[in-house]
Design an enzyme around this catalytic site. Structure first.
Site, PDB file in Angstrom:
ATOM      1  CG  ASP A 204      -2.041   1.045   1.104  1.00  0.00           C
ATOM      2  OD1 ASP A 204      -2.500   1.300  -0.019  1.00  0.00           O
ATOM      3  OD2 ASP A 204      -2.423   1.617   2.141  1.00  0.00           O
ATOM      4  CB  SER A 228      -6.406   3.259  -0.372  1.00  0.00           C
ATOM      5  OG  SER A 228      -5.036   3.583  -0.395  1.00  0.00           O
ATOM      6  CD  GLN A 278      -3.860   1.918  -3.362  1.00  0.00           C
ATOM      7  OE1 GLN A 278      -3.356   3.023  -3.506  1.00  0.00           O
ATOM      8  NE2 GLN A 278      -3.540   1.095  -2.384  1.00  0.00           N
TER       9      GLN A 278
END
Length: 287
Positions: A204, A228, A278
């Protein structure tokens, strides 16, 4: 938290009921819970409910609400299917009874089959680059306050960006980024579930910011709300985390206040460990 042992302790959850687990949070430079922490803890919870001979091959998740650093997170695993080769689970993370995150993940028996992969990009080696901590030490007072705060936070990983955009230069860049990363203070050996959880945690970092690069002349961390929205990982090969890993990210599109990114993580030897995608919020802050 600045060692891999501390990270594994953070990821490892406490069982508080049938298929129900509890975890704590660690500050990573943001006022909210770090997304990689929630993904890795949810994966840990799911791993507790599958047979030992099955390993995660993919996960798909949504960030629903920002997590509160001061509150425990409860992870509830739902057993969806136990098949002959594949096992499927879903995990919901809650704080104060409210869902903040959900994930579906699939596990598979180890099997032999056809293999191929894309080549690793030819980029500058990590021994020729400076790290986030070195950037903070050398240029900390010159950096925008938000960036300085973020790069100076203690972490269980070290990062060495291949491309370092100048935050003071009003210039747009190609929507591509490459960052070397390495876990701190590794021990001799880790099980495959732990390796997957460590990779999930690291995946991430340095992703959403790639979608900002084509707009760097006008958009930055100070005037853009970033968060996110979803995160997916496909695990291809057993990770070797004893040396540097390369995260290569491309952002094919940004529209409607969302930026989409796809990434690949390679071993130093060039093996493709995993792929990821993502999508994140990129909303201009209205002053």
């Amino acid at each position: 938290m600045n060692t891999t042992s501390e990270l594994i302790k953070l990821i490892t959850l406490k069982k508080i009921g049938d298929n129900l687990y509890e975890g704590e949070s660690s500050y990573m430079g943001s006022p909210n819970v770090f997304g990689g922490q929630v993904v890795s803890q949810a994966l840990h919870a799911a791993y507790q409910t599958v047979p030992n001979d099955r390993f995660c091959h993919s996960l798909h998740s949504y960030f629903i609400l920002p997590g509160n650093l001061e509150l425990p997170i409860h992870y509830e695993v739902t057993i969806l299917r136990d098949g002959g080769s594949f096992t499927t689970r879903s995990v919901t993370a809650r704080q104060n009874g409210e869902a903040i995150f959900m994930m579906a993940c699939s596990f598979q028996l180890e099997q032999e089959g056809l293999e191929h992969q894309i080549p690793m990009p030819n980029v500058t080696s990590p021994d020729q680059l400076i790290s986030w901590s070195e950037i903070a030490n050398q240029f900390g007072t010159m950096l925008p306050k938000q960036i300085q705060k973020f790069v100076s936070a203690e972490r269980p990983l070290e990062f060495k960006p291949v491309e370092i955009p100048n935050p003071f230069e009003k210039k747009d860049y190609d929507p591509i980024s490459n960052v070397w990363m390495k876990f701190n203070d590794l021990e001799d050996d880790y099980s495959l579930p732990i390796l997957h959880q460590l990779i999930a945690y690291s995946s991430d970092y340095n992703v959403l910011s790639t979608a900002l690069m084509p707009h760097a002349s006008k958009a930055h961390f100070g005037n853009t709300q970033l968060a996110s929205l979803d995160h997916s990982i496909w695990f291809h090969r057993k990770p070797n985390i004893n040396d540097w890993l390369l995260l290569h990210v491309e952002s094919p599109s940004a529209s409607n206040t969302r930026g989409f990114n796809k990434g690949s993580i390679f071993n130093l030897s060039g093996e493709l460990i995993c792929s990821l995608t993502q999508e994140g919020l990129m909303r201009p802050i209205q002053r």
